[in-house]
Design an enzyme around this catalytic site. Structure first.
Site, short mmCIF file in Angstrom:
data_model
loop_
_atom_site.label_atom_id
_atom_site.label_comp_id
_atom_site.label_asym_id
_atom_site.label_seq_id
_atom_site.Cartn_x
_atom_site.Cartn_y
_atom_site.Cartn_z
N GLU A 42 79.83 35.83 30.59
CA GLU A 42 80.86 35.32 31.49
C GLU A 42 80.19 35.19 32.86
OE1 GLU A 42 84.07 37.91 32.66
OE2 GLU A 42 85.28 36.21 33.38
N ARG A 268 74.51 48.21 22.71
CA ARG A 268 74.04 47.67 23.97
C ARG A 268 72.97 48.59 24.53
NH1 ARG A 268 79.04 46.70 26.97
NH2 ARG A 268 77.63 45.71 28.45
N LYS A 278 78.11 45.76 35.25
CA LYS A 278 78.29 44.71 36.25
C LYS A 278 79.19 45.19 37.38
CE LYS A 278 77.95 40.27 33.81
NZ LYS A 278 78.76 39.17 33.26
#
Length: 560
Positions: A42, A268, A278
RNA sequence: UGGGGUGUAGCCAAGCGGUAAGGCACGGGACUUUGACUCCCGCAUUCGUAGGUUCAAAUCCUGCCACCCCAGCCA
């Protein structure tokens, strides 16, 4: 002999796999003619080293199986996204050395998403819900209790069709209505309790502007986007495992694709002493803790690039850490190893003194200089060389002289001898201190017969140096991790904001050899024995700036 | 206490019924005009745990324990 070697090599190749590669290999063996993956960030922030893992997996798998990989912006939330991030993401992926087959945007599929939702409505599998966000939350149930069905759940297909069209037409205020998938409010998987798939949201999208006032949710947009692009293997991280039934439900019930995509999840990346979120990274940028997304301390790909990590090292690292499903925290030392390994083979060896200490060669006449040849890569003539003038006054590393050294100190000490790299053997005959007792200068004599290359006695230590006549002043930035050590008893287990390393940046004023002045941004060098440094764009030819990429191993430092 | 995952060395990670790969880190040695690099050598009698099946179990079965994820109109 040969056979044995071959067998061993083949075995090594076989074990170089991971479960995703095995899965795709067996899909291919079973007749799947095509491999198509995608990397779908995104555009709401900068990519970090964790994304590099996802990039390497998605692009890497496509590469290995002769397939394709798209770069797709998963831009279905206009409130958070920006073109700045899109551009940064494209640059980062290219920097890593990958080429996408198609650059896609979920926002380009809005019409198709809408049509897909309409299909669900026609099948009686989606309904417009008039409940407020709070009501929806309250009726969703809990982890242990089932949810309750909305009063609007059984509207007719006609009513839903009209209402959804009206939603699109902008006839309802934000938050007043949503489109929900009609699945099962009692499902033990909360994601299946009639998830919202469309919301009314008046925000200007960075690409589609004000064309839409309804936007699809990730859970709906993602599987449909994958299907539209003909993705065969949708590889994502573990937290989406619970969403897979919904993913499959959406693709299957819209029913437009004979060869639907399948989602597979992997763990991850987490790394010691590094923030991989983020949200926190954005916080650091916004509150001024760092200079920006590309601050060399940041684990962002832009930061890492500016710090001087070569892209090949990142790719190697991603190979090395493997792909699995267990939550893990990779030791940052592994990344540093990859960086050192890559730079060790490519970075030219240069002389620079981080914390300078003046050396005077008393038996060398003033105003006289001799050119000394410095090889860019010792042992590799093709890499070339440059020269620096050797003279009466030189700079050495302050740490390379000790007035009263311990037993195994191989460097300069009173009455001791060392070689100056590529030049002469010098002997310390005295030193000067200031009022506080700090050593401010060392007096030496040199041995005229000991010029580099000459067969004379061996000395244990070799020092890097810069001649005072040629030295260029440089700003040198020594970076450390953003977080305190993970095993620090004071802060272990605490929130990131309480684990910030106050000494993540030390700026010193060093001396570098003239060949280092005016170097290009991004070039990395090995400063003898100190570490790898990268020329930062902040510098000028007169006053260059270098970022420490990583230090060299230092067994002496370890002894101490 | 619901559902979904994961537990192999300090850290990653192979292994898929035949007797524990590899890498990082670490320790020792050789070499060295970078205490770097390179090169050797060492580093899990045991796979979260307790039972069971089997000639044989990290691998199969059962129970237990630990950790991670999920209750956004974020992705």
């Amino acid at each position: 002999m040969h056979n044995e070697d071959n067998t061993r090599e083949n075995a090594a190749v076989e074990t170089g796999r991971n479960f995703i590669e095995d899965m795709i290999a067996s899909d291919v063996a079973a007749g799947k003619m095509r491999v198509q993956t995608r990397f779908p960030p995104e555009p709401n922030g900068y990519l970090h080293i964790g994304h590099a893992k996802a990039i390497c997996i998605n692009f890497g798998m496509a590469e290995k199986f002769g397939g394709k990989c798209n770069l797709r912006m998963d831009d279905t939330n206009p409130a958070k996204e920006d073109i700045e991030y899109v551009e940064a993401i494209k640059r980062n992926v290219e920097w890593l050395g990958f080429r996408w087959d198609a650059l896609c945007f979920a926002s380009d599929y809005y019409e198709k998403h809408y049509e897909s939702a309409c299909i669900l409505i026609e099948k009686g599998l989606a309904y417009v819900d008039d409940q407020s966000g709070e009501e929806i939350r309250a009726t969703r149930g809990t982890l242990t209790a089932p949810g309750t069905e909305s009063l609007w759940r059984n509207r007719s297909v006609e009513e839903n069709r009209v209402l959804f069209q009206a939603m699109r037409a902008g006839e309802f205020p934000d938050g007043s209505k949503v489109l929900r998938a009609k699945i099962d409010m009692a499902s033990p998987n909360i994601n299946m309790r009639d998830p919202v798939i469309y919301r009314v949201l008046r925000a200007t999208h960075y690409r589609s502007g004000d064309d839409w006032c309804i936007y699809p949710m990730y859970d709906f947009a993602h599987p449909i986007s994958d299907a539209i692009e003909g993705i065969t293997h949708s590889l994502c991280t573990l937290e989406f495992e619970d969403h897979r039934p919904l993913y499959d439900w959406a693709v299957e019930n819209v029913g437009l694709w004979p060869d639907p995509p399948h989602q597979t999840e992997f763990a991850r990346l987490n790394m010691t002493r590094t923030i991989m979120s983020k949200r926190y990274l954005k916080m650091l940028v916004d509150n001024g803790s760092v200079a920006g997304w590309d601050d060399p301390r940041m684990p962002t790909l832009s930061g890492i690039r500016r710090r001087g990590f070569p892209p090949a090292a990142i790719r190697r690292f991603c190979e090395m850490i493997g792909v699995a499903k267990s939550n893990s925290v990779v030791d940052a030392a592994m990344l540093e190893y990859c960086v050192r390994d890559e730079l060790g083979a490519k970075a030219h060896r240069m002389m620079a003194v981080v914390k300078p200490l003046k050396v005077t060669i008393e038996n060398w006449p003033e105003g006289v200089y001799e050119d000394v040849v410095l090889e860019n890569m010792p042992g590799d003539e093709a890499a070339g060389s440059r020269t620096m003038r050797f003279g009466r006054e030189l700079w050495i590393e302050a740490d390379d002289f000790m007035e009263d050294p311990p037993k195994k100190f191989f460097r300069l000490r009173p009455d001791g001898e060392v070689r100056l790299k590529n030049a002469y053997i010098i002997k310390c005959v005295g030193f000067d201190v200031d009022e506080s007792g700090k050593v401010i200068g060392v007096r030496c004599t040199y041995d005229p017969d000991s010029k580099s290359g000459a067969e004379v006695r061996k000395v244990k230590g070799t020092l890097h140096w810069v001649s005072a006549a040629d030295a260029v002043d440089a700003e040198i930035r020594l970076y450390d991790y953003l977080l305190l050590p993970d095993d620090d008893p004071e802060t272990a287990g605490k929130d990131f904001s309480e684990r910030m390393n106050p000494n993540s940046l030390e700026v010193v004023h060093g001396k570098v050899e003239p060949a280092l002045a005016g170097r290009n941004e991004g070039e990395s060098f090995q400063f003898m024995r100190i570490g790898y440094f990268c020329a930062d764009p902040d510098g000028t030819p007169e006053k260059p700036v270098f970022n420490r990429v990583v230090g060299l191993k230092d067994s002496w430092a370890k002894q101490k």
